[in-house]
Design a protein around this motif. Structure first.
Motif, PDB file in Angstrom:
ATOM      1  N   PHE A  34      20.803  -8.019  -3.642  1.00 35.19           N
ATOM      2  CA  PHE A  34      21.279  -7.712  -2.295  1.00 35.19           C
ATOM      3  C   PHE A  34      21.919  -8.937  -1.663  1.00 35.19           C
ATOM      4  N   VAL A  35      23.046  -8.719  -0.979  1.00 32.42           N
ATOM      5  CA  VAL A  35      23.715  -9.783  -0.237  1.00 32.42           C
ATOM      6  C   VAL A  35      23.617  -9.498   1.259  1.00 32.42           C
ATOM      7  N   THR A  36      24.107  -8.355   1.664  1.00 33.91           N
ATOM      8  CA  THR A  36      24.120  -7.995   3.070  1.00 33.91           C
ATOM      9  C   THR A  36      24.411  -6.510   3.219  1.00 33.91           C
ATOM     10  N   ALA A  37      24.096  -5.962   4.389  1.00 34.53           N
ATOM     11  CA  ALA A  37      24.407  -4.570   4.659  1.00 34.53           C
ATOM     12  C   ALA A  37      24.567  -4.373   6.161  1.00 34.53           C
ATOM     13  N   TYR A  97      29.778  -6.062  -5.517  1.00 34.73           N
ATOM     14  CA  TYR A  97      29.918  -4.621  -5.413  1.00 34.73           C
ATOM     15  C   TYR A  97      29.602  -4.167  -3.993  1.00 34.73           C
ATOM     16  N   CYS A  98      30.342  -3.185  -3.504  1.00 40.71           N
ATOM     17  CA  CYS A  98      29.949  -2.539  -2.268  1.00 40.71           C
ATOM     18  C   CYS A  98      29.341  -1.177  -2.600  1.00 40.71           C
ATOM     19  N   ALA A  99      28.436  -0.753  -1.759  1.00 39.08           N
ATOM     20  CA  ALA A  99      27.695   0.479  -1.997  1.00 39.08           C
ATOM     21  C   ALA A  99      27.368   1.136  -0.662  1.00 39.08           C
ATOM     22  N   ALA A 100      27.053   2.413  -0.708  1.00 34.57           N
ATOM     23  CA  ALA A 100      26.780   3.144   0.532  1.00 34.57           C
ATOM     24  C   ALA A 100      25.676   4.168   0.331  1.00 34.57           C
ATOM     25  N   HIS A 101      24.986   4.457   1.416  1.00 38.36           N
ATOM     26  CA  HIS A 101      24.048   5.571   1.417  1.00 38.36           C
ATOM     27  C   HIS A 101      24.002   6.155   2.822  1.00 38.36           C
ATOM     28  N   PRO A 102      23.679   7.428   2.950  1.00 39.51           N
ATOM     29  CA  PRO A 102      23.592   8.028   4.285  1.00 39.51           C
ATOM     30  C   PRO A 102      22.567   7.284   5.131  1.00 39.51           C
ATOM     31  N   GLN A 103      22.921   7.036   6.362  1.00 35.56           N
ATOM     32  CA  GLN A 103      22.012   6.307   7.245  1.00 35.56           C
ATOM     33  C   GLN A 103      20.847   7.187   7.671  1.00 35.56           C
ATOM     34  N   TYR A 104      19.674   6.607   7.683  1.00 37.15           N
ATOM     35  CA  TYR A 104      18.529   7.258   8.289  1.00 37.15           C
ATOM     36  C   TYR A 104      17.836   6.230   9.188  1.00 37.15           C
ATOM     37  N   THR A 105      17.005   6.732  10.079  1.00 37.77           N
ATOM     38  CA  THR A 105      16.457   5.852  11.103  1.00 37.77           C
ATOM     39  C   THR A 105      14.938   5.846  11.072  1.00 37.77           C
ATOM     40  N   ASP A 106      14.412   4.811  11.674  1.00 35.47           N
ATOM     41  CA  ASP A 106      12.968   4.690  11.836  1.00 35.47           C
ATOM     42  C   ASP A 106      12.518   5.613  12.969  1.00 35.47           C
ATOM     43  N   SER A 148      36.388   6.204   1.133  1.00 37.14           N
ATOM     44  CA  SER A 148      36.995   7.509   1.378  1.00 37.14           C
ATOM     45  C   SER A 148      35.896   8.550   1.505  1.00 37.14           C
ATOM     46  N   GLY A 149      36.171   9.591   2.252  1.00 40.47           N
ATOM     47  CA  GLY A 149      35.177  10.623   2.470  1.00 40.47           C
ATOM     48  C   GLY A 149      34.921  10.803   3.949  1.00 40.47           C
ATOM     49  N   ARG A 150      34.219  11.837   4.269  1.00 43.02           N
ATOM     50  CA  ARG A 150      33.994  12.160   5.673  1.00 43.02           C
ATOM     51  C   ARG A 150      32.788  11.428   6.236  1.00 43.02           C
ATOM     52  N   ALA A 151      32.765  11.354   7.551  1.00 42.66           N
ATOM     53  CA  ALA A 151      31.609  10.811   8.265  1.00 42.66           C
ATOM     54  C   ALA A 151      31.268   9.391   7.845  1.00 42.66           C
ATOM     55  N   PHE A 152      32.274   8.564   7.725  1.00 43.94           N
ATOM     56  CA  PHE A 152      32.061   7.172   7.302  1.00 43.94           C
ATOM     57  C   PHE A 152      31.033   6.483   8.180  1.00 43.94           C
ATOM     58  N   ALA A 153      31.075   6.745   9.466  1.00 44.33           N
ATOM     59  CA  ALA A 153      30.189   6.060  10.403  1.00 44.33           C
ATOM     60  C   ALA A 153      28.726   6.454  10.247  1.00 44.33           C
ATOM     61  N   SER A 154      28.446   7.429   9.418  1.00 42.91           N
ATOM     62  CA  SER A 154      27.067   7.836   9.194  1.00 42.91           C
ATOM     63  C   SER A 154      26.472   7.205   7.937  1.00 42.91           C
ATOM     64  N   TYR A 155      27.190   6.266   7.361  1.00 41.82           N
ATOM     65  CA  TYR A 155      26.729   5.607   6.144  1.00 41.82           C
ATOM     66  C   TYR A 155      26.430   4.133   6.383  1.00 41.82           C
ATOM     67  N   VAL A 156      25.328   3.691   5.819  1.00 43.59           N
ATOM     68  CA  VAL A 156      25.055   2.270   5.686  1.00 43.59           C
ATOM     69  C   VAL A 156      25.860   1.765   4.492  1.00 43.59           C
ATOM     70  N   VAL A 157      26.517   0.638   4.659  1.00 43.83           N
ATOM     71  CA  VAL A 157      27.282   0.042   3.565  1.00 43.83           C
ATOM     72  C   VAL A 157      26.735  -1.351   3.285  1.00 43.83           C
ATOM     73  N   GLY A 158      26.534  -1.632   2.023  1.00 43.75           N
ATOM     74  CA  GLY A 158      25.998  -2.927   1.632  1.00 43.75           C
ATOM     75  C   GLY A 158      26.845  -3.604   0.574  1.00 43.75           C
ATOM     76  N   TRP A 159      26.608  -4.884   0.414  1.00 42.20           N
ATOM     77  CA  TRP A 159      27.225  -5.675  -0.650  1.00 42.20           C
ATOM     78  C   TRP A 159      26.120  -6.223  -1.543  1.00 42.20           C
TER      79      TRP A 159
END
Length: 130
Positions: free
Chosen positions: A46-49, A94-103, A24-35
């Motif tokens: 870490f499993v995957t992201a 567990y699933c987790a998220a952080h704002p996406q940033y790029t190289d 839940s929350g705004r701008a979901f597509a701007s977050y990296v999500v991992g397991w």
């Protein structure tokens, strides 16, 4: 941003499970999500992201070829398809998220360190019997 993981359960070796992470929350597509997984007495691993668009993924060697991460940005949900499960996959996931940033070349960066993730859901237990 709030995350809720679901889909865990008790299965036999060789079976499949699909975990879901509703965000839940705004701008979901701007977050990296991992397991990540956690077993008693051990650190969270870490499993995957997956990147915000879903175009980039990364897997731990232990799950390559067996697990698959996808996301549906219209539903604000990330999925973890777990196939050919093994007893050693038993853990709390567990699933987790952080704002996406790029190289420098705009490639999304996929973090594998749990300390880099800002938001966490509650865990869901996966138990695989032999």
């Amino acid at each position: 941003v709030q995350l809720q993981a679901s889909g865990g359960g008790l299965v036999q070796a060789g079976d499949s499970l699909r975990l879901s992470c509703a965000v839940s929350g705004r701008a979901f597509a701007s977050y990296v999500v991992g397991w990540f997984l956690e077993t008693p007495g051990k650190k969270r691993d870490f499993v995957t992201a997956i990147s915000g668009s879903g175009g980039r993924t990364h897997y731990a060697d232990s799950v390559k070829g067996r697990f698959s991460i996808t996301r549906d940005n219209a539903k604000n949900t990330v999925y973890l398809q777990m196939n050919s499960l093994k007893p050693e996959d038993t853990a709390v996931y567990y699933c987790a998220a952080h704002p996406q940033y790029t190289d420098y070349d705009s490639t999304p960066i996929i973090d594998i360190n749990p300390d880099d993730y800002d938001y966490w859901g509650q865990g869901t237990q996966v138990t695989v019997s032999s």
